[in-house]
Motif scaffolding. Structure first.
Motif, mmCIF file in Angstrom:
data_model
loop_
_atom_site.group_PDB
_atom_site.id
_atom_site.type_symbol
_atom_site.label_atom_id
_atom_site.label_comp_id
_atom_site.label_asym_id
_atom_site.label_seq_id
_atom_site.Cartn_x
_atom_site.Cartn_y
_atom_site.Cartn_z
ATOM 1 N N GLU A 304 0.808 -1.222 0.000
ATOM 2 C CA GLU A 304 0.000 0.000 0.000
ATOM 3 C C GLU A 304 0.840 1.270 0.000
ATOM 4 N N GLU A 305 2.156 1.155 0.165
ATOM 5 C CA GLU A 305 3.003 2.342 0.244
ATOM 6 C C GLU A 305 3.650 2.707 -1.086
ATOM 7 N N PHE A 306 3.321 1.990 -2.162
ATOM 8 C CA PHE A 306 3.925 2.249 -3.477
ATOM 9 C C PHE A 306 3.148 3.270 -4.305
ATOM 10 N N GLU A 307 2.143 3.856 -3.738
ATOM 11 C CA GLU A 307 1.253 4.721 -4.505
ATOM 12 C C GLU A 307 2.006 5.843 -5.220
ATOM 13 N N THR A 308 3.036 6.376 -4.590
ATOM 14 C CA THR A 308 3.762 7.539 -5.135
ATOM 15 C C THR A 308 4.646 7.182 -6.324
ATOM 16 N N SER A 326 3.277 -5.239 -5.813
ATOM 17 C CA SER A 326 2.041 -5.612 -6.506
ATOM 18 C C SER A 326 2.222 -5.705 -8.020
ATOM 19 N N LYS A 327 1.273 -6.385 -8.668
ATOM 20 C CA LYS A 327 1.258 -6.464 -10.126
ATOM 21 C C LYS A 327 1.115 -5.073 -10.734
ATOM 22 N N THR A 328 0.339 -4.218 -10.078
ATOM 23 C CA THR A 328 0.122 -2.863 -10.596
ATOM 24 C C THR A 328 1.433 -2.084 -10.680
ATOM 25 N N VAL A 329 2.233 -2.171 -9.631
ATOM 26 C CA VAL A 329 3.506 -1.453 -9.606
ATOM 27 C C VAL A 329 4.447 -2.004 -10.674
ATOM 28 N N LEU A 330 4.508 -3.330 -10.820
ATOM 29 C CA LEU A 330 5.364 -3.918 -11.853
ATOM 30 C C LEU A 330 4.897 -3.511 -13.246
ATOM 31 N N GLY A 331 3.602 -3.369 -13.421
ATOM 32 C CA GLY A 331 3.084 -2.889 -14.701
ATOM 33 C C GLY A 331 3.530 -1.467 -14.986
ATOM 34 N N ARG A 332 3.521 -0.618 -13.948
ATOM 35 C CA ARG A 332 3.977 0.766 -14.128
ATOM 36 C C ARG A 332 5.465 0.814 -14.433
ATOM 37 N N ILE A 333 6.226 -0.099 -13.851
ATOM 38 C CA ILE A 333 7.666 -0.156 -14.124
ATOM 39 C C ILE A 333 7.911 -0.455 -15.601
ATOM 40 N N GLY A 334 7.154 -1.392 -16.143
ATOM 41 C CA GLY A 334 7.301 -1.726 -17.554
ATOM 42 C C GLY A 334 7.035 -0.545 -18.470
ATOM 43 N N LEU A 335 6.125 0.314 -18.072
ATOM 44 C CA LEU A 335 5.741 1.452 -18.921
ATOM 45 C C LEU A 335 6.610 2.686 -18.696
ATOM 46 N N ASN A 336 7.158 2.849 -17.479
ATOM 47 C CA ASN A 336 7.781 4.118 -17.114
ATOM 48 C C ASN A 336 9.250 4.039 -16.701
ATOM 49 N N CYS A 337 9.906 2.887 -16.906
ATOM 50 C CA CYS A 337 11.331 2.764 -16.548
ATOM 51 C C CYS A 337 12.141 2.285 -17.750
ATOM 52 N N PRO A 338 12.283 3.109 -18.786
ATOM 53 C CA PRO A 338 12.953 2.662 -20.016
ATOM 54 C C PRO A 338 14.454 2.406 -19.854
ATOM 55 N N GLY A 349 3.663 -12.921 -4.055
ATOM 56 C CA GLY A 349 2.451 -13.680 -3.792
ATOM 57 C C GLY A 349 2.227 -14.730 -4.867
ATOM 58 N N LEU A 350 0.983 -15.136 -5.027
ATOM 59 C CA LEU A 350 0.674 -16.258 -5.913
ATOM 60 C C LEU A 350 -0.054 -15.836 -7.177
ATOM 61 N N ARG A 351 -0.047 -14.546 -7.502
ATOM 62 C CA ARG A 351 -0.686 -14.092 -8.740
ATOM 63 C C ARG A 351 0.351 -14.049 -9.851
ATOM 64 N N PRO A 352 0.093 -14.720 -10.974
ATOM 65 C CA PRO A 352 1.081 -14.786 -12.069
ATOM 66 C C PRO A 352 1.468 -13.400 -12.583
ATOM 67 N N LEU A 353 2.723 -13.254 -12.921
ATOM 68 C CA LEU A 353 3.252 -11.982 -13.414
ATOM 69 C C LEU A 353 3.469 -12.015 -14.920
ATOM 70 N N ASP A 354 2.676 -12.792 -15.624
ATOM 71 C CA ASP A 354 2.903 -13.005 -17.055
ATOM 72 C C ASP A 354 2.902 -11.705 -17.843
ATOM 73 N N ASN A 355 1.798 -10.966 -17.773
ATOM 74 C CA ASN A 355 1.669 -9.748 -18.584
ATOM 75 C C ASN A 355 2.691 -8.688 -18.180
#
Length: 434
Positions: A304-308, A326-338, A349-355
């Motif tokens: 919950e502390e990754f919002e920024t 979270s998956k959300t943060v990893l998704g943002r990394i893919g888009l915003n860390c070139p 956790g146990l949610r796949p990180l495929d996408n």
């Protein structure tokens, strides 16, 4: 020929007045002669060889070795031996110094302080050890230290020492050295006034400063360092003192190109710390000024502390997540860390990180290293990730339990595909079973 060689050795041994030759048989005499020759060799080792050996010895052992013979004692007082020294202090070592050789350290400092250039303190978690290190620091008056390191083998140590005691001891070094180029003082009660003293006396020489987890240092204190130390090339700090002003100061025309910026993002109490954001134009200014800078971020946050973070483009090159992300943060990394070069995820956790992984491979064209544990990725997604990255992946550390077989690839088939795209044999890491 053998007989002549043996007679020469015998003459050498017999010529020594301190050694009597007993009447022994031929083989016993030969063995005794070899022993004496070895002993003679130890006593006649060149200074530079003995010096090299002494450099690996702790302080107590150096002192003992210096009393073996005159030659070794001469080496003990060679200035080169004291240019680099590590004081290893723990409870048992500290009490040993006090009870057995109460003035040994003081004697060394008195005789060789002028030669010290590299000094480090390896300290355990005890307050006694930290106070002993401060006492030694306060005696380094007549010295020109260039590199200073305060290394903790366990916390809290220096944080349990009186702030005034630590700062007073550190200030002695800052004032008297005048040529400090590298300082590592992480997890210490250093404060803004002591930083100003450091800058006032060492601004022309300081090249590296590591000071993460120094709660008494503010953003203004570190900004003073960036403004005055124009030759600073490496900086490590906690995120709470990172600011737009600091990045802009490091990007000024008069400042040298920054080579390494390490940022520790740590939270001990979930939900109690609200992290500020850094503006994109500040990051852009730093990259424009120092295009090859490595920006390393260590995260020890709760989800919950990754919002920024990572909502805008962030020029980070190395990312390490010590807690769940979270998956959300990893998704943002893919888009915003070139500029991303290395990514390590220790838990998800146990949610796949495929996408998310495929997005990172597709957008982070500089990525060469990936580490995954305590998360899940399907075999198909992993093969696609490797295909997109190709042979630029120089380091791939994936725990075996992370990879989940699917309808397209079994684990064996996945290994074959990965080999094809990497161009080398690869297997996942296996947790040893003891």
């Amino acid at each position: 020929m053998k007989r002549n060689s043996l007679s020469v050795v015998n003459k050498i041994v017999q010529s020594s007045p301190a050694m009597k030759q007993p009447k022994l048989g031929f083989y016993s005499s030969l063995k005794q002669t070899h022993l004496y020759t070895v002993l003679l060799d130890w006593g006649s080792l060149p200074h530079h060889v003995v010096l090299r050996i002494f450099q690996y010895l702790p302080l107590i052992d150096r002192a003992r070795a210096s009393s073996v013979c005159r030659r070794w004692n001469e080496v003990f007082h060679i200035p080169d031996l004291w240019r680099k020294f590590e004081f290893e202090l723990n409870q048992s070592a500290s009490s040993y110094f006090k009870s057995t050789h109460p003035d040994l350290i003081q004697q060394i400092i008195k005789k060789h302080a002028a030669h010290l250039q590299y000094v480090s303190f390896k300290v355990d978690s005890s307050t006694e050890s930290a106070e002993a290190a401060c006492d030694i620091l306060s005696q380094l008056v007549n010295c020109s230290i260039q590199i200073l390191g305060m290394i903790l083998t366990a916390k809290p140590s220096f944080m349990n020492v009186s702030k005034s005691h630590f700062v007073s001891a550190l200030t002695v070094v800052f004032i008297n050295s005048k040529s400090l180029s590298s300082i590592k003082i992480e997890d210490t009660p250093m404060d803004d006034p002591s930083l100003k003293i450091l800058v006032a006396n060492n601004s022309d020489t300081l090249r590296l400063l590591k000071m993460s987890s120094c709660p008494h240092v503010s953003s203004d204190g570190i900004l003073c360092v960036a403004d005055q130390c124009q030759g600073l090339r490496e900086l490590a700090l906690s995120y709470y003192i990172l600011s737009d002003e600091l990045l802009l100061a490091l990007s000024s025309e008069s400042h040298v190109n920054l080579e390494h910026l390490r940022i520790d993002v740590v939270s001990e109490n979930p939900g109690q710390i609200e992290f500020h954001s850094i503006k994109k134009h500040s990051w852009d200014a730093l990259i424009k000024h120092s295009p090859r800078v490595n920006i390393v971020m260590y995260f020890f946050l709760y989800e919950e502390e990754f919002e920024t973070f990572f909502k805008e483009e962030t020029p980070v090159t190395h990312l390490y997540f010590g807690r769940s992300v979270s998956k959300t943060v990893l998704g943002r990394i893919g888009l915003n860390c070139p500029r991303l070069i290395e990514l390590v995820v220790c838990a998800n956790g146990l949610r796949p990180l495929d996408n998310e992984l495929i997005c990172i491979a597709d957008h982070c064209k500089n990525l060469t290293s990936l580490g995954l544990s305590e998360c899940e990725v399907s075999s198909s997604a992993f093969v696609e990730f490797v295909r997109l990255c190709g042979r630029r992946l120089t380091h791939l550390s994936i725990m075996e339990e992370v990879l989940i077989p699917d309808d397209n690839y079994s684990l064996d088939e996945m290994h074959t595909e990965v080999y094809k795209y990497l161009g080398r044999v690869w297997f996942p890491d296996v947790m040893p079973v003891w």
